[in-house]
Design an enzyme around this catalytic site. Structure first.
Site, mmCIF file in Angstrom:
data_model
loop_
_atom_site.group_PDB
_atom_site.id
_atom_site.type_symbol
_atom_site.label_atom_id
_atom_site.label_comp_id
_atom_site.label_asym_id
_atom_site.label_seq_id
_atom_site.Cartn_x
_atom_site.Cartn_y
_atom_site.Cartn_z
ATOM 1 N N TYR A 197 0.936 -1.368 0.109
ATOM 2 C CA TYR A 197 -0.044 0.046 0.148
ATOM 3 C C TYR A 197 0.883 1.274 -0.027
ATOM 4 C CZ TYR A 197 -3.252 3.501 2.298
ATOM 5 O OH TYR A 197 -4.027 4.648 2.693
ATOM 6 N N ASN A 200 9.270 -12.754 11.178
ATOM 7 C CA ASN A 200 9.397 -12.135 9.917
ATOM 8 C C ASN A 200 9.946 -10.706 9.784
ATOM 9 O OD1 ASN A 200 8.615 -12.053 6.898
ATOM 10 N ND2 ASN A 200 7.291 -10.110 7.686
ATOM 11 N N LYS A 245 7.796 -3.634 15.746
ATOM 12 C CA LYS A 245 8.241 -2.583 15.414
ATOM 13 C C LYS A 245 9.353 -2.062 16.434
ATOM 14 C CE LYS A 245 6.296 -1.561 11.347
ATOM 15 N NZ LYS A 245 7.062 -1.339 10.141
ATOM 16 N N SER A 282 0.193 -4.368 20.232
ATOM 17 C CA SER A 282 -0.020 -5.887 19.721
ATOM 18 C C SER A 282 1.186 -6.335 19.584
ATOM 19 C CB SER A 282 -0.899 -5.615 18.307
ATOM 20 O OG SER A 282 0.180 -5.107 17.473
ATOM 21 N N TYR A 340 2.264 -6.957 16.513
ATOM 22 C CA TYR A 340 2.811 -6.236 15.449
ATOM 23 C C TYR A 340 3.635 -5.062 15.947
ATOM 24 C CZ TYR A 340 2.738 -2.214 12.376
ATOM 25 O OH TYR A 340 3.310 -1.171 11.841
ATOM 26 N N HIS A 341 2.656 -4.229 16.834
ATOM 27 C CA HIS A 341 3.514 -2.907 17.463
ATOM 28 C C HIS A 341 4.581 -3.700 18.042
ATOM 29 C CE1 HIS A 341 -0.534 -1.477 16.418
ATOM 30 N NE2 HIS A 341 -0.115 -0.413 16.313
ATOM 31 N N THR A 345 5.995 2.681 13.624
ATOM 32 C CA THR A 345 4.744 3.176 13.984
ATOM 33 C C THR A 345 4.789 4.127 15.229
ATOM 34 O OG1 THR A 345 2.647 2.216 14.501
ATOM 35 C CG2 THR A 345 4.558 0.724 14.970
#
Lengths: 415, 415
Positions: free
Chosen positions: A11, A118, A185, A179, A181-182, A144
């Site tokens: 994106y 990953n 980062k 999360s 994901y966060h 982020t």
């Protein structure tokens, strides 16, 4: 400038690659197309009909006479990544090549482990590849704003001066990510900071807010260059999802009280911020952090803005509060600094009625592609295992023919 | 109390398992013996001749009539780990099962990636296993004081109150770890904190200092129960290495100026601290951090203490400064709080002449097992790739027969 865009089929990556190419930079895209694979896994697709990357690049070349190089492979494969860096010799690497959806990372253990491995391994590989083969190259890394969480004090850009017991130091700003994901980062940020220190690498961490919009001047050149527009519960960002909900007559789904306040920015500012970072590289050994967003809103404020914009298009838009699938403060202090990119020349595209109109018009234009069954949250933070059960194909697209969906519970907020 | 000790065949893990067993707790050891494998990889061995775990456990049972359960497998294998948790139903899990050597993580990219993936995935798996099968179990996780780095302000225990622009919050203490290993522990800490928040798990992060010593009352019961004693450049901790260097007449190898100041503790305090944590569990949802060390010293101070202790044993001990293989401040402010464990009852064994005597006597007792070629640093932080070349077997053990090694350069500090 030679710029490698890792994750250039995604994106933000696709829009960035074209924008930088248009500005005259030599661009290479590095991608393994796993983002498209996740759509298949989740049974969703981008609202906009994106083309295969080979088509996109061919048409870009036909339109602009500019060739964008392509390296197809996985950044967690060091042989592939390092040979790509050696071959292209970038002066800047823009690193978007990570799993970027919080809900995806919270599906279950395998998705959590996948996301962290990953993202962390890809970035470690990149750091080693730069150290070994391109040590002067500037790493522009997408972080982020979610790394900071929602502290009860002002959020600074990466570092904070702390006075404590009569002494003082400038330290990394404390992180409270929300999360797996966060968290990945945050792990990346610590790893990159360390490599700048020990190896003298140069890096800019762009702590980006939530991005909205899909069009840039470049992706708008031709329908074949159209960008992704995700609206599903996993990869869809909140404003994009609201616009799609409004377009199909579904209530806007506000998680919980809706006081969750975040930084937001237009995709056109994302690409410009990346350019600014590239053109103003960090010094050797410097780990620099920019907060990359332009305005902050609560998710309830955004819903009311979409409601108002919808009314102008004669859409009846309801706002509905549903139980928050996440574990987060639904009302909190939030004040995050974001001045460094402006000081370097960013002129923000603030969220306006016209942008909302354009977003909603995109949603209306591709209305027949909307799968209204894919917008309600199916991933709950409190659960260790979420099954995103695929609905039967026959009932998968009620929006295309059926009535607006209003089965969603909780309170309804009609403003 | 039912306590599972993950990594119970290792240096701290073995001593902890026996200590808790002696105190009457029901113990299970979970281990995959990879620590022994790393010795083979590096061509080194513990100074003390440790027995296979099956022997150790059999002899422990003969001596004490206590059975310690054993689960053999890898915590990164979720099926194995979760089935072990289900079978044993621990009330506390003490998690030592990580790659714990900073130099090992800095050998090259593969070792960096291995360390971070191994440690992060093992801990993620454990968090999920507790969430799914033993949600009330208390996670006692070994962190490290190295997570904090060396800030120019006092180090607190996990959290710091920050006043900023007229507002105030208690936030995670900023982290500045100094190796890919230390980074992996920072990643763990963030992951665990998050899981306590979203799932209501209970966890104590023991940010441990550098451990010295090898004997506890339990490991001293029988030669067959003897604990590891690592002195090599990769896994050897500084005080143990100094004692071995003194025993073979090598100069003590101080990295750089030697002003690097760290928290230290006796292995006998490690086991007691773990017990204290287990007996005083964190509340549901609480992520608690204890700084687990008893005294702080610079590495040069320690060298001088070993020098003095050696003189009493008629050893001529030189102190030599060699280039620091790490990237770290060689002189810095350091003041770290460590009061929470003392408040809960820890009575520290401070570093004394008698302990140094006993350490040196262990080194002298096993002198013929010392490989003097394995103490000089071979892993440099500034390099992306370090080859730890195996020396020819014929010259591998000069200390056993040859003269003291004094070929090491830089300045010599004879005090």
């Amino acid at each position: 400038m030679r710029v490698a865009v890792l994750g250039g089929d995604g994106y933000c990556g696709w829009a960035t690659a074209l924008y930088l190419a248009k500005k005259g930079h030599s661009i290479a895209i590095v991608d393994n197309f796993i983002r498209r694979q996740w759509d298949h896994e989740l049974g969703v697709q981008t609202l906009t009909p994106i083309r295969p990357l080979s088509d996109r690049l061919r048409i870009w070349q036909e339109l602009t006479r500019q060739q964008i190089e392509l390296f197809v492979g996985d950044v967690t494969d060091y042989d592939f990544l390092s040979s790509s860096i050696k071959a292209f010799e970038p002066e800047a690497v823009v690193h978007f090549a990570e799993q970027r959806a919080a809900p995806y990372s919270m599906i279950d253990r395998k998705h959590a482990v996948f996301t962290q491995v990953n993202n962390v391994v890809g970035t470690l590989n990149l750091l080693y590849a730069l150290r070994e083969f391109q040590p002067d190259c500037h790493l522009v890394k997408l972080g982020t704003m979610g790394e900071y969480g929602t502290p009860n004090i002002d959020i600074e850009e990466g570092y904070i001066t702390i006075e404590h017991n009569g002494r003082k130091d400038v330290l990394p700003y404390p992180k409270q990510p929300g999360s797996f994901y966060h968290l990945s980062k945050v792990h990346d940020s610590h790893n990159i900071m360390f490599c700048c220190r020990i190896w003298g690498l140069r890096a800019t961490d762009l702590n980006q807010g939530v991005v909205y919009g899909t069009m840039t001047d470049e992706t708008g050149l031709d329908e074949a260059l159209i960008n992704r527009f995700d609206y599903d519960d996993v990869f869809g960002t909140v404003l994009n999802r609201y616009c799609v909900e409004a377009a199909v007559g579904m209530p806007l789904t506000v998680y919980g009280k809706g006081g969750q306040t975040r930084g937001f920015l237009d995709l056109r500012d994302t690409v410009r911020c990346v350019e600014i970072a590239c053109m103003n590289p960090a010094a050797r050994g410097e780990f620099r952090v920019f907060n990359q967003f332009t305005e902050q809103f609560s998710v309830l404020e955004l819903a009311h803005m979409v409601q108002t914009a919808g009314q102008k298009l004669d859409l009846e838009v309801q706002v509905e509060h549903i139980p928050d699938p996440r574990v987060e403060a639904e009302k909190h202090y939030y004040n995050a600094r974001h001045s460094k990119l402006v000081e370097l020349g960013l002129k923000p595209h603030l969220l306006s009625d016209s942008l909302l109109d354009s977003l909603m018009n995109i949603a209306l234009r591709y209305r027949e592609r909307i799968d209204a069954s894919k917008m309600m949250p199916q991933v709950y933070w409190r659960e260790a295992h979420n099954t995103r059960r695929q609905q039967a194909t026959a009932t998968a697209s009620p929006a295309a023919s059926g009535p607006p969906l209003t089965e969603v519970g909780a309170t309804t907020d009609r403003r």
